[in-house]
Scaffold this motif. Structure first.
Motif, PDB file in Angstrom:
ATOM      1  N   LEU A  33       4.044  -5.562   5.317  1.00 56.33           N
ATOM      2  CA  LEU A  33       4.420  -4.301   5.963  1.00 56.33           C
ATOM      3  C   LEU A  33       3.990  -4.301   7.426  1.00 56.33           C
ATOM      4  N   SER A  34       4.920  -4.052   8.287  1.00 56.56           N
ATOM      5  CA  SER A  34       4.689  -3.890   9.715  1.00 56.56           C
ATOM      6  C   SER A  34       3.919  -5.057  10.331  1.00 56.56           C
ATOM      7  N   GLY A  35       4.195  -6.249   9.849  1.00 56.25           N
ATOM      8  CA  GLY A  35       3.559  -7.439  10.414  1.00 56.25           C
ATOM      9  C   GLY A  35       2.111  -7.619  10.006  1.00 56.25           C
ATOM     10  N   SER A  36       1.769  -7.155   8.816  1.00 57.84           N
ATOM     11  CA  SER A  36       0.400  -7.287   8.323  1.00 57.84           C
ATOM     12  C   SER A  36      -0.097  -8.714   8.506  1.00 57.84           C
ATOM     13  N   THR A  37      -1.334  -8.847   8.966  1.00 53.18           N
ATOM     14  CA  THR A  37      -1.891 -10.172   9.250  1.00 53.18           C
ATOM     15  C   THR A  37      -2.740 -10.710   8.103  1.00 53.18           C
ATOM     16  N   ASN A  38      -2.723 -10.037   6.972  1.00 51.65           N
ATOM     17  CA  ASN A  38      -3.462 -10.523   5.806  1.00 51.65           C
ATOM     18  C   ASN A  38      -2.613 -10.292   4.561  1.00 51.65           C
ATOM     19  N   ASP A  39      -3.178 -10.500   3.403  1.00 49.06           N
ATOM     20  CA  ASP A  39      -2.385 -10.372   2.176  1.00 49.06           C
ATOM     21  C   ASP A  39      -2.506  -9.000   1.520  1.00 49.06           C
ATOM     22  N   LYS A  40      -2.976  -8.012   2.274  1.00 50.78           N
ATOM     23  CA  LYS A  40      -3.141  -6.669   1.724  1.00 50.78           C
ATOM     24  C   LYS A  40      -1.865  -5.843   1.875  1.00 50.78           C
ATOM     25  N   SER A  41      -1.713  -4.909   0.948  1.00 50.30           N
ATOM     26  CA  SER A  41      -0.655  -3.896   1.038  1.00 50.30           C
ATOM     27  C   SER A  41      -1.345  -2.545   0.895  1.00 50.30           C
ATOM     28  N   LYS A  90      -3.006   4.586  10.630  1.00 44.94           N
ATOM     29  CA  LYS A  90      -4.420   4.195  10.697  1.00 44.94           C
ATOM     30  C   LYS A  90      -4.695   3.085   9.682  1.00 44.94           C
ATOM     31  N   CYS A  91      -4.117   3.205   8.494  1.00 50.66           N
ATOM     32  CA  CYS A  91      -4.274   2.157   7.467  1.00 50.66           C
ATOM     33  C   CYS A  91      -3.503   0.894   7.842  1.00 50.66           C
ATOM     34  N   VAL A  92      -2.300   1.069   8.371  1.00 55.41           N
ATOM     35  CA  VAL A  92      -1.466  -0.078   8.730  1.00 55.41           C
ATOM     36  C   VAL A  92      -2.118  -0.898   9.837  1.00 55.41           C
ATOM     37  N   LYS A 149       1.693  -0.557  14.509  1.00 55.15           N
ATOM     38  CA  LYS A 149       2.004   0.859  14.286  1.00 55.15           C
ATOM     39  C   LYS A 149       3.487   1.017  13.950  1.00 55.15           C
ATOM     40  N   ILE A 150       3.764   1.905  12.991  1.00 58.61           N
ATOM     41  CA  ILE A 150       5.141   2.181  12.572  1.00 58.61           C
ATOM     42  C   ILE A 150       5.629   3.433  13.285  1.00 58.61           C
ATOM     43  N   ASP A 151       6.804   3.359  13.862  1.00 59.70           N
ATOM     44  CA  ASP A 151       7.410   4.517  14.540  1.00 59.70           C
ATOM     45  C   ASP A 151       7.585   5.646  13.538  1.00 59.70           C
ATOM     46  N   GLY A 152       7.123   6.822  13.882  1.00 60.77           N
ATOM     47  CA  GLY A 152       7.191   7.984  13.000  1.00 60.77           C
ATOM     48  C   GLY A 152       8.596   8.413  12.651  1.00 60.77           C
ATOM     49  N   ARG A 153       9.594   7.997  13.431  1.00 63.20           N
ATOM     50  CA  ARG A 153      10.981   8.380  13.171  1.00 63.20           C
ATOM     51  C   ARG A 153      11.758   7.311  12.434  1.00 63.20           C
ATOM     52  N   SER A 154      11.097   6.201  12.128  1.00 65.50           N
ATOM     53  CA  SER A 154      11.790   5.074  11.499  1.00 65.50           C
ATOM     54  C   SER A 154      12.044   5.318  10.018  1.00 65.50           C
ATOM     55  N   VAL A 155      12.989   4.555   9.487  1.00 66.74           N
ATOM     56  CA  VAL A 155      13.299   4.604   8.058  1.00 66.74           C
ATOM     57  C   VAL A 155      12.053   4.238   7.261  1.00 66.74           C
ATOM     58  N   GLU A 156      11.313   3.248   7.756  1.00 69.86           N
ATOM     59  CA  GLU A 156      10.107   2.802   7.055  1.00 69.86           C
ATOM     60  C   GLU A 156       9.099   3.931   6.908  1.00 69.86           C
ATOM     61  N   MET A 157       8.799   4.614   8.011  1.00 68.01           N
ATOM     62  CA  MET A 157       7.803   5.692   7.956  1.00 68.01           C
ATOM     63  C   MET A 157       8.308   6.851   7.110  1.00 68.01           C
ATOM     64  N   ARG A 158       9.564   7.222   7.286  1.00 65.97           N
ATOM     65  CA  ARG A 158      10.099   8.329   6.487  1.00 65.97           C
ATOM     66  C   ARG A 158      10.059   7.985   4.996  1.00 65.97           C
TER      67      ARG A 158
END
Length: 106
Positions: free
Chosen positions: A41-49, A75-77, A85-94
């Protein structure tokens, strides 16, 4: 005449392509759940979700009502997931917000 028809054809193709793209980008609870479980998710740099810390959404049942849910998610991402950071207006964030909001009904 042919030039006008060609331009109209190109415009029509753009309109149809945009409509298909917009249809693909519909925010859904299902998409949110997939993203919640995605370790990339959003270019996570580890194996966590998100699910690594909130298994099955545990502990987030009341988070859906939070006014600043997008900021909490980011904050978690950007923290534990090490992503961007995920754009608040994106499909992902919604979609993520929709999924978290759906946890209150469970």
């Amino acid at each position: 005449m042919k030039k006008t028809q060609c331009i109209m054809g190109i415009c029509l193709a753009i309109i149809l392509t945009t409509g298909v793209t917009m249809a693909k980008e519909k925010s859904t609870v299902e998409t949110g759940q997939k993203l919640f479980n995605d370790s990339k998710l959003s270019g996570s740099t580890n194996d966590k979700s998100c699910n690594s810390c909130h298994n099955g959404g545990s502990g987030l049942e009341k988070a859906g009502g939070k006014e600043k849910l997008s900021k909490i998610i980011n904050k978690c991402v950007t923290g534990p997931l090490g992503g961007e950071k995920i754009d608040g207006r994106s499909v992902e964030m919604r979609s993520l917000k929709m999924y978290i909001e759906s946890l209150a009904a469970k």
